[in-house]
Motif scaffolding. Structure first.
Motif, PDB file in Angstrom:
ATOM      1  N   VAL A 169       0.864  -1.177   0.000  1.00  0.00           N
ATOM      2  CA  VAL A 169       0.000   0.000   0.000  1.00  0.00           C
ATOM      3  C   VAL A 169       0.905   1.233   0.000  1.00  0.00           C
ATOM      4  N   THR A 170       1.822   1.276  -0.954  1.00  0.00           N
ATOM      5  CA  THR A 170       2.769   2.376  -1.089  1.00  0.00           C
ATOM      6  C   THR A 170       2.503   3.088  -2.411  1.00  0.00           C
ATOM      7  N   ALA A 171       3.249   4.126  -2.666  1.00  0.00           N
ATOM      8  CA  ALA A 171       3.213   4.756  -3.984  1.00  0.00           C
ATOM      9  C   ALA A 171       3.785   3.767  -4.995  1.00  0.00           C
ATOM     10  N   PRO A 172       3.310   3.806  -6.258  1.00  0.00           N
ATOM     11  CA  PRO A 172       3.839   2.876  -7.259  1.00  0.00           C
ATOM     12  C   PRO A 172       5.365   2.926  -7.375  1.00  0.00           C
ATOM     13  N   ALA A 173       5.956   4.099  -7.214  1.00  0.00           N
ATOM     14  CA  ALA A 173       7.412   4.230  -7.321  1.00  0.00           C
ATOM     15  C   ALA A 173       8.139   3.438  -6.246  1.00  0.00           C
ATOM     16  N   ASP A 174       7.489   3.187  -5.114  1.00  0.00           N
ATOM     17  CA  ASP A 174       8.108   2.447  -4.006  1.00  0.00           C
ATOM     18  C   ASP A 174       7.789   0.957  -4.042  1.00  0.00           C
ATOM     19  N   SER A 175       6.842   0.559  -4.869  1.00  0.00           N
ATOM     20  CA  SER A 175       6.411  -0.846  -4.849  1.00  0.00           C
ATOM     21  C   SER A 175       7.491  -1.801  -5.342  1.00  0.00           C
TER      22      SER A 175
ATOM     23  N   TRP B 281       0.393  -8.578  -3.062  1.00  0.00           N
ATOM     24  CA  TRP B 281      -0.829  -7.910  -3.529  1.00  0.00           C
ATOM     25  C   TRP B 281      -0.529  -6.426  -3.623  1.00  0.00           C
ATOM     26  N   LEU B 282      -0.672  -5.858  -4.809  1.00  0.00           N
ATOM     27  CA  LEU B 282      -0.476  -4.427  -5.046  1.00  0.00           C
ATOM     28  C   LEU B 282      -1.848  -3.760  -5.004  1.00  0.00           C
ATOM     29  N   HIS B 283      -2.110  -2.998  -3.948  1.00  0.00           N
ATOM     30  CA  HIS B 283      -3.418  -2.385  -3.721  1.00  0.00           C
ATOM     31  C   HIS B 283      -3.746  -1.352  -4.798  1.00  0.00           C
ATOM     32  N   ARG B 284      -5.008  -1.320  -5.202  1.00  0.00           N
ATOM     33  CA  ARG B 284      -5.482  -0.272  -6.104  1.00  0.00           C
ATOM     34  C   ARG B 284      -7.007  -0.289  -6.074  1.00  0.00           C
ATOM     35  N   SER B 285      -7.559   0.918  -5.998  1.00  0.00           N
ATOM     36  CA  SER B 285      -9.006   1.020  -6.175  1.00  0.00           C
ATOM     37  C   SER B 285      -9.232   1.671  -7.537  1.00  0.00           C
ATOM     38  N   PHE B 286      -9.503   2.972  -7.576  1.00  0.00           N
ATOM     39  CA  PHE B 286      -9.793   3.580  -8.870  1.00  0.00           C
ATOM     40  C   PHE B 286      -8.629   4.354  -9.472  1.00  0.00           C
ATOM     41  N   GLY B 287      -7.631   4.699  -8.694  1.00  0.00           N
ATOM     42  CA  GLY B 287      -6.446   5.363  -9.233  1.00  0.00           C
ATOM     43  C   GLY B 287      -5.370   4.342  -9.555  1.00  0.00           C
ATOM     44  N   LYS B 288      -4.109   4.782  -9.526  1.00  0.00           N
ATOM     45  CA  LYS B 288      -2.985   3.863  -9.767  1.00  0.00           C
ATOM     46  C   LYS B 288      -2.718   2.976  -8.562  1.00  0.00           C
ATOM     47  N   GLY B 289      -3.037   3.485  -7.381  1.00  0.00           N
ATOM     48  CA  GLY B 289      -2.770   2.716  -6.173  1.00  0.00           C
ATOM     49  C   GLY B 289      -1.293   2.405  -6.062  1.00  0.00           C
ATOM     50  N   SER B 290      -0.971   1.162  -5.783  1.00  0.00           N
ATOM     51  CA  SER B 290       0.415   0.716  -5.630  1.00  0.00           C
ATOM     52  C   SER B 290       0.913  -0.058  -6.836  1.00  0.00           C
ATOM     53  N   VAL B 291       0.080  -0.206  -7.842  1.00  0.00           N
ATOM     54  CA  VAL B 291       0.429  -1.024  -8.997  1.00  0.00           C
ATOM     55  C   VAL B 291       1.489  -0.335  -9.845  1.00  0.00           C
ATOM     56  N   SER B 292       2.570  -1.036 -10.047  1.00  0.00           N
ATOM     57  CA  SER B 292       3.670  -0.597 -10.897  1.00  0.00           C
ATOM     58  C   SER B 292       3.949  -1.718 -11.882  1.00  0.00           C
ATOM     59  N   PRO B 293       3.958  -1.423 -13.190  1.00  0.00           N
ATOM     60  CA  PRO B 293       4.278  -2.483 -14.147  1.00  0.00           C
ATOM     61  C   PRO B 293       5.617  -3.169 -13.845  1.00  0.00           C
ATOM     62  N   ALA B 294       6.592  -2.403 -13.384  1.00  0.00           N
ATOM     63  CA  ALA B 294       7.899  -2.995 -13.058  1.00  0.00           C
ATOM     64  C   ALA B 294       7.784  -3.958 -11.880  1.00  0.00           C
ATOM     65  N   ALA B 295       6.974  -3.615 -10.879  1.00  0.00           N
ATOM     66  CA  ALA B 295       6.793  -4.495  -9.725  1.00  0.00           C
ATOM     67  C   ALA B 295       6.072  -5.777 -10.135  1.00  0.00           C
ATOM     68  N   VAL B 296       5.059  -5.641 -10.972  1.00  0.00           N
ATOM     69  CA  VAL B 296       4.324  -6.816 -11.457  1.00  0.00           C
ATOM     70  C   VAL B 296       5.263  -7.742 -12.226  1.00  0.00           C
ATOM     71  N   GLU B 297       6.043  -7.174 -13.129  1.00  0.00           N
ATOM     72  CA  GLU B 297       6.969  -7.971 -13.935  1.00  0.00           C
ATOM     73  C   GLU B 297       8.021  -8.642 -13.058  1.00  0.00           C
ATOM     74  N   ARG B 298       8.515  -7.936 -12.057  1.00  0.00           N
ATOM     75  CA  ARG B 298       9.534  -8.507 -11.160  1.00  0.00           C
ATOM     76  C   ARG B 298       8.972  -9.699 -10.398  1.00  0.00           C
ATOM     77  N   CYS B 299       7.721  -9.580  -9.925  1.00  0.00           N
ATOM     78  CA  CYS B 299       7.072 -10.717  -9.249  1.00  0.00           C
ATOM     79  C   CYS B 299       6.974 -11.907 -10.188  1.00  0.00           C
ATOM     80  N   ARG B 300       6.468 -11.662 -11.376  1.00  0.00           N
ATOM     81  CA  ARG B 300       6.288 -12.759 -12.336  1.00  0.00           C
ATOM     82  C   ARG B 300       7.614 -13.418 -12.691  1.00  0.00           C
ATOM     83  N   ALA B 301       8.647 -12.612 -12.898  1.00  0.00           N
ATOM     84  CA  ALA B 301       9.963 -13.160 -13.243  1.00  0.00           C
ATOM     85  C   ALA B 301      10.513 -14.034 -12.125  1.00  0.00           C
ATOM     86  N   ALA B 302      10.159 -13.713 -10.887  1.00  0.00           N
ATOM     87  CA  ALA B 302      10.653 -14.473  -9.734  1.00  0.00           C
ATOM     88  C   ALA B 302       9.721 -15.620  -9.344  1.00  0.00           C
ATOM     89  N   GLY B 303       8.615 -15.777 -10.055  1.00  0.00           N
ATOM     90  CA  GLY B 303       7.679 -16.847  -9.735  1.00  0.00           C
ATOM     91  C   GLY B 303       6.819 -16.566  -8.519  1.00  0.00           C
TER      92      GLY B 303
END
Length: 155
Positions: free
Chosen positions: A76-82, A98-120
């Motif tokens: 539940v941080t800024a996307p830049a910190d996720s 879990w990267l929190h988000r409601s209607f704005g960007k929330g904590s979702v960062s494409p780089a964070a998502v990709e890093r999770c996926r790359a690490a399984g």
């Protein structure tokens, strides 16, 4: 409530959850999520580098300083910190993020998502555990419905 998506079930299956980005004021989504997780039987650790305690609950400066097991991390941080939080989670061997988000960007960062996926690591992009943990209040039912329509939470 309808079925729980696999990514969310994996996240919630962990008894030990860290919530990174809880506000020092003890208000806001991080604090509410931590309380609901605790009320649902999870052991919860708060993470904020600028607080020793929040609402009388001990707080840790980083995931690496949290004692014991951490199976899931709620971000539940800024996307830049996720990305930094995700890197710490991977280093700890966390199984789900879990990267929190409601209607704005929330904590979702494409780089964070990709890093999770790359690490399984299982990653939940958006939404909130309060949309799934009973009792689900009417506001979170509506949020879930709207976000599902927009494709902003797992289905």
């Amino acid at each position: 409530m309808s079925r729980i998506p696999a990514e969310i079930a994996t996240f919630l299956a962990s008894h030990h959850v860290a919530v990174a980005g809880v506000s020092r004021s003890g208000s806001g989504p991080g604090a509410l999520i931590a309380k609901r997780l605790r009320d649902s039987g999870h052991a919860v650790w708060l993470v904020n580098p600028a607080a020793n305690a929040i609402g009388g609950v001990p707080c840790y400066p980083s995931l690496s300083s949290v004692p014991g097991e951490v199976g899931s991390v709620m971000v539940v941080t800024a996307p830049a910190d996720s990305v930094k939080v995700v890197e710490e989670a991977i280093a700890r061997g966390v199984r789900a993020v879990w990267l929190h988000r409601s209607f704005g960007k929330g904590s979702v960062s494409p780089a964070a998502v990709e890093r999770c996926r790359a690490a399984g690591v299982t990653v939940v992009e958006g939404g909130c555990p309060m949309m799934y943990l009973p009792p689900v209040d009417i506001a979170h039912r509506v949020f879930r419905f709207c976000l599902e329509l927009q494709g902003r939470v797992p289905r």
